[in-house]
Design an enzyme around this catalytic site. Structure first.
Site, PDB file in Angstrom:
ATOM      1  N   HIS A  34       0.824  -1.197   0.000  1.00 24.04           N
ATOM      2  CA  HIS A  34       0.000   0.000   0.000  1.00 24.04           C
ATOM      3  C   HIS A  34       0.870   1.263   0.000  1.00 24.04           C
ATOM      4  CE1 HIS A  34      -4.355  -0.071  -0.064  1.00 24.04           C
ATOM      5  NE2 HIS A  34      -4.283   1.208   0.235  1.00 24.04           N
ATOM      6  N   ASP A 310      -7.387  -1.779 -28.344  1.00 24.76           N
ATOM      7  CA  ASP A 310      -7.151  -1.767 -26.897  1.00 24.76           C
ATOM      8  C   ASP A 310      -6.858  -3.167 -26.372  1.00 24.76           C
ATOM      9  OD1 ASP A 310      -6.652  -0.353 -24.581  1.00 24.76           O
ATOM     10  OD2 ASP A 310      -8.695  -0.514 -23.843  1.00 24.76           O
TER      11      ASP A 310
END
Ligand code: 1DF
Ligand code: MN
Length: 347
Positions: A34, A310
């Site tokens: 994190h 994409d």
């Protein structure tokens, strides 16, 4: 229709994602520790990088494969060439020194991949806007030494937008080199993402377009295109909704300027829509729907709209067929699939 049948044009797909194992490992480390403040990153890459959902595992593998699997997928859908760009958010989540070094090594690896398959791949450089002068230098190296065709920037960089003049060395370099910058989506910046999150609207479903459209509007009203009139920008997803807004943005911008509403909005040499017609190009990534494609071609011109798949995020053979079946003359279809990309990216 069989997309692999002989045809009078090459299919060049112009917003195709790739990643290095090295960067994917760094992403997984951010997820585990994190280490950054970017809710969008955790949602997006928590799915692709840590989830065991079949789609996530599949995408995580396909994005890193630069050999047989990717070429096989291209052959299976009749894609002759991919214009590769480091997948979003690229190096933009790291500290400036890490990002700058990673962009350099990534671009070297991309150039090596292209050298192996020069008829199948071309690429855009990754740059680290966190260090704007370094980014400008790397863009120049990537174009002049590595043969890359421009740069990709994945919208905001840690909540900062490119209309801030501290980033404009990058635009000066792109203009001087006469190469385009592809402004690819990122999840909304930490300042704007909150109301997107609880309804899972932060990524490709809508948040990408809200974030990237805002970014482009900031650029336009900042006057960056008066300062760099030859700057060329490419947008995916048919312009992230902006072509639909041309009339209203001009009407409202004129009123804001007339009323002298803000230091942040100065008179421009042209209407906002003029910059979208003169300085921008559009790809169809994720938007393989005839009414939208036709509208953008009508508004922006057949010479400004290019095909994109994409890959691997929207690897859908039926969409290639849908784009093949667009109601276009042979001339316009060849422009759409092939010659616009060749001209705009100097392939
Ligand atoms: C997704 C879509 C992911 C696009 C992407 O890169 C991406 C997705 C991480 O479906 O989550 O580039 N896209 O451009 O639409
Ligand atoms: Mn994309």
């Amino acid at each position: 229709m069989n997309t692999t049948a002989p045809r009078a044009y090459k299919r060049i797909a112009t917003e195709e994602g790739w990643a290095t194992p090295e960067m994917m490992q760094m992403y997984v480390k951010i997820l585990e520790t994190h280490a950054i403040n970017d809710p969008g990153f955790y949602n997006l890459w928590g799915f692709f990088g840590k989830s065991q959902a079949p789609r996530a595992v599949d995408l995580f593998n396909r994005i890193q494969d630069m050999g047989e699997r990717r070429l096989g997928d291209m052959d299976a859908t009749g894609i002759d060439m991919q214009l590769l760009m480091l997948t979003s958010p690229g190096v933009q989540v790291f500290d400036a020194a890490t990002a700058t070094a990673l962009a350099i090594s990534t671009n070297d690896q991309l150039a090596a991949t292209i050298r192996k398959h020069p008829t199948r791949f071309a690429g855009l450089a990754a740059v680290a806007p966190q260090a704007p002068q370094g980014a400008a230098r790397e863009l120049e190296r990537a174009v002049t030494k590595l043969g890359l065709k421009g740069a990709v920037i994945n919208s905001h960089t840690q909540g900062e937008y490119l209309d801030d003049e501290k980033f404009w060395d990058i635009f000066a370099a792109a203009e001087a080199l006469d190469v385009p910058i592809y402004i690819h989506p990122n999840t909304p910046s930490p300042q704007m993402i909150e109301p997107f999150l609880s309804r899972c609207l932060d990524a490709a479903i809508y948040g990408f377009a809200a974030e990237t459209g805002l970014h482009v509007m900031r650029l336009i009203v900042s006057g960056v295109f008066d300062r760099f009139p030859k700057l060329r920008i490419v947008l995916g997803h048919l312009g992230e909704g902006l072509p639909f807004w041309l009339y209203r943005m001009d009407f409202m911008h004129a009123g804001i300027v007339r009323a002298n509403r803000s230091e942040g909005v100065k008179p421009l040499k042209k209407k906002p829509s003029d910059y979208l017609r003169d300085n921008f190009y559009y790809t169809t990534s994720g938007m393989a729907w005839e009414p939208s494609v036709t509208f953008v071609q009508q508004q922006m011109g057949h010479d400004r709209v290019m095909y994109a798949m994409d890959y691997p995020y929207q690897y859908v053979a039926e969409e290639v067929t849908a784009m093949d079946n667009l109601p276009l003359s042979e001339e316009h279809k060849k422009m759409f699939f092939q010659t616009n990309a060749e001209r705009i990216f100097k392939l």
